[in-house]
Design an enzyme around this catalytic site. Structure first.
Site, short mmCIF file in Angstrom:
data_model
loop_
_atom_site.label_atom_id
_atom_site.label_comp_id
_atom_site.label_asym_id
_atom_site.label_seq_id
_atom_site.Cartn_x
_atom_site.Cartn_y
_atom_site.Cartn_z
N CYS A 56 0.85 -1.20 0.00
CA CYS A 56 0.00 0.00 0.00
C CYS A 56 0.89 1.25 0.00
O CYS A 56 1.85 1.33 0.76
CB CYS A 56 -0.90 0.00 1.23
SG CYS A 56 -2.02 1.41 1.25
N CYS A 60 0.47 4.80 6.92
CA CYS A 60 -0.17 4.67 8.23
C CYS A 60 0.79 3.95 9.21
O CYS A 60 1.21 2.81 8.94
CB CYS A 60 -1.47 3.90 8.10
SG CYS A 60 -2.53 4.59 6.78
N CYS A 63 0.34 0.24 10.36
CA CYS A 63 -0.15 -0.79 9.43
C CYS A 63 0.94 -1.70 8.87
O CYS A 63 1.96 -1.25 8.35
CB CYS A 63 -0.90 -0.13 8.28
SG CYS A 63 -1.74 -1.35 7.24
N CYS A 100 -16.86 -8.70 5.53
CA CYS A 100 -16.15 -7.44 5.27
C CYS A 100 -14.89 -7.72 4.47
O CYS A 100 -14.05 -8.51 4.90
CB CYS A 100 -15.73 -6.79 6.58
SG CYS A 100 -17.08 -6.60 7.73
N CYS A 131 -19.75 -5.58 3.46
CA CYS A 131 -18.99 -4.40 3.87
C CYS A 131 -17.67 -4.44 3.11
O CYS A 131 -17.11 -5.52 2.93
CB CYS A 131 -18.73 -4.48 5.38
SG CYS A 131 -17.70 -3.11 5.98
N CYS A 191 -19.47 2.78 8.40
CA CYS A 191 -18.74 2.11 9.48
C CYS A 191 -17.47 2.92 9.69
O CYS A 191 -16.62 2.96 8.79
CB CYS A 191 -18.42 0.67 9.06
SG CYS A 191 -17.33 -0.19 10.21
N ARG A 263 -18.18 -1.74 17.71
CA ARG A 263 -17.49 -3.03 17.49
C ARG A 263 -16.18 -3.10 18.27
O ARG A 263 -15.32 -2.23 18.15
CB ARG A 263 -17.22 -3.26 16.00
CG ARG A 263 -16.51 -4.61 15.75
CD ARG A 263 -16.40 -4.98 14.29
NE ARG A 263 -17.68 -4.91 13.63
CZ ARG A 263 -17.97 -4.10 12.63
NH1 ARG A 263 -17.05 -3.31 12.13
NH2 ARG A 263 -19.16 -4.08 12.09
N1 SAM Z 1 -6.58 0.64 3.02
C1 SAM Z 1 -7.86 0.98 3.48
C2 SAM Z 1 -7.87 2.12 4.46
O1 SAM Z 1 -6.92 2.29 5.19
O2 SAM Z 1 -8.86 2.84 4.48
C3 SAM Z 1 -8.61 -0.20 4.08
C4 SAM Z 1 -7.89 -1.21 4.96
S1 SAM Z 1 -7.22 -0.60 6.49
C5 SAM Z 1 -6.25 -1.96 7.00
C6 SAM Z 1 -8.62 -0.49 7.58
C7 SAM Z 1 -8.41 -0.03 9.00
O3 SAM Z 1 -7.83 -1.05 9.77
C8 SAM Z 1 -7.50 1.16 9.25
O4 SAM Z 1 -8.12 2.38 9.00
C9 SAM Z 1 -7.18 1.01 10.72
O5 SAM Z 1 -8.12 1.71 11.49
C10 SAM Z 1 -7.31 -0.49 10.95
N2 SAM Z 1 -6.00 -1.09 11.24
C11 SAM Z 1 -5.02 -1.34 10.35
N3 SAM Z 1 -3.92 -1.85 10.94
C12 SAM Z 1 -4.21 -1.91 12.26
C13 SAM Z 1 -3.47 -2.34 13.41
N4 SAM Z 1 -2.21 -2.77 13.30
N5 SAM Z 1 -4.08 -2.29 14.61
C14 SAM Z 1 -5.34 -1.84 14.72
N6 SAM Z 1 -6.09 -1.42 13.67
C15 SAM Z 1 -5.53 -1.45 12.46
FE1 SF4 Z 2 -2.77 1.25 3.39
FE2 SF4 Z 2 -2.75 0.12 5.77
FE3 SF4 Z 2 -3.07 2.73 5.59
FE4 SF4 Z 2 -5.06 1.07 4.75
S1 SF4 Z 2 -4.31 1.31 6.84
S2 SF4 Z 2 -4.26 2.88 3.70
S3 SF4 Z 2 -3.82 -0.64 3.98
S4 SF4 Z 2 -1.23 1.58 4.97
#
Ligand code: SAM
Ligand code: SF4
Ligand code: DTB
Length: 335
Positions: A56, A60, A63, A100, A131, A191, A263
């Site tokens: 990606c 973040c 992530c 989802c 979802c 959501c 949730r």
């Molecule tokens: N890439 C898309 C986005 O970020 O909108 C969708 C997938 S992303 C993995 C969805 C959500 O998962 C993130 O916004 C975050 O809130 C949550 N998430 C991701 N990694 C996480 C982690 N290590 N611990 C807790 N929540 C996490």
């Molecule tokens: Fe990409 Fe992870 Fe951020 Fe979603 S949460 S935009 S998968 S880096």
């Protein structure tokens, strides 16, 4: 005003005042609000599938799937339709009512959106709620998903606007609010929630809840994630959050958004059964069910079934009328 009336004008001092309440007072109030709107012994059960993993372009800090962090996750292409449908059918057979699908994209291309729309339509035809979480969306993309039968779009605010910049730099808070507005305008259920335990302050948690609870319409579903600490991500090694602070935040989410499903999302593998029970008492009424979240582990399904038995909880059924696409049903709209 009644404690459980819907409000969209919560102030920061009010929210901080709730977070500061003596624990027993806060939980009593949250449980009272919960009972005014929900059967307290029913929990909505969703199963997650990562349909496109890793690589990606976003940064973040939490992530595992960001190309900017060296983690254990290996990139995978968008999954074929038949594999997605098989996973959804298996989740349904195990008792999940919502499926989802998550993709590690900044935003979907129109061609990828076409393929996800086919997945949504096929999962909808299995009689499950659908979802997806695909990153930022345009208005036409949101409408296309809605037409394919999408029930919910997950897009989290993640944290307070003030703390946000120390977690993510590649997209803005306003980008997220814009996507939520497009989803809402297309008639899809929203959501949206966040992550706790990223080193944020109690005020940041209050501000996150304030942002969610002062949206023109509360999100129907509010995921509260506990940070899953992944080696190789910038947030790995962050000091653990006091578990009772997590429970307090769930309770305040319940009080501010009394008709929303709250949730208990990522991070349950790090929580004791007793802590999860406290979260349910505080008003959490939805979980992810099944061994895997997107890339991280989730408690084994058997363990969760046993926990439900021990607590006298039941998985919420999807009623036939709720399975219709949102807005298509007068009973839902009236409710
Ligand atoms: N890439 C898309 C986005 O970020 O909108 C969708 C997938 S992303 C993995 C969805 C959500 O998962 C993130 O916004 C975050 O809130 C949550 N998430 C991701 N990694 C996480 C982690 N290590 N611990 C807790 N929540 C996490
Ligand atoms: Fe990409 Fe992870 Fe951020 Fe979603 S949460 S935009 S998968 S880096
Ligand atoms: C949400 O709020 N939590 C889910 C879902 N929305 C997509 C994702 C949690 C991801 C946990 C880390 C992982 O599995 O990689």
């Amino acid at each position: 005003m009644s404690l459980t009336a819907l409000r969209h004008d919560w102030t920061l001092p009010e929210i901080e005042g709730l977070l500061d309440l003596p624990f027993n007072d806060l939980l009593f109030r949250a449980q009272t609000a919960h009972r005014a709107h929900f059967d307290p012994n029913r929990v909505q059960v969703s199963t997650l599938l990562s349909i496109k993993t890793g690589a990606c372009p976003e940064d973040c800090g939490y992530c595992s799937q960001s190309a900017k962090h060296a983690t254990h996750v290996e990139a995978e292409r968008l999954m074929p339709l038949d594999e997605v449908v098989a996973a959804a059918a298996a989740a349904k057979a195990k008792g999940a009512t919502r499926f989802c699908m998550g993709a590690a994209w900044r935003n979907p291309t129109d061609r990828n959106l076409e393929r996800v729309a086919e997945m949504v339509s096929a999962v909808h035809d299995l009689g499950m709620e659908t979802c997806v979480t695909l990153g930022m969306l345009t208005g036409p993309q949101a409408r296309q998903l809605r037409e394919a039968g999408l029930d919910y779009y997950n897009h989290n605010l993640d944290t307070s606007p003030e703390f946000y910049g120390s977690v993510i730099t590649t997209r803005t808070y306003q980008d997220r609010l814009d996507t939520l507005a497009q989803v809402r305008a297309a008639g899809i259920n929203v959501c949206s929630g966040g992550i706790l335990g990223m080193g944020e302050s109690r005020r940041d948690r209050a501000r996150l809840l304030q942002e969610l609870a002062t949206l023109p319409q509360h999100p129907e579903s509010v995921p509260i994630n506990l940070l899953v600490q992944v080696e190789g991500t910038p947030l790995h090694g962050t000091a653990a959050l006091d578990p009772l602070e997590f429970v307090r935040t769930v309770a305040v989410a319940r009080l501010l958004m009394p008709r929303s499903h709250v949730r208990l999302s990522a991070g349950r593998t790090e929580m004791s059964d007793e802590l999860q029970a406290l979260c349910f008492f505080a008003g959490a009424n939805s979980i992810f069910y099944g061994e895997r979240l997107l890339t991280a582990d989730n408690p084994a399904a058997g363990h969760d079934r046993r926990l439900f038995e021990r607590l006298g909880l039941q998985a919420e059924e999807v009623e036939a009328h709720e399975r219709e696409t949102p807005g298509a049903c007068e009973r839902c709209a009236a409710g």
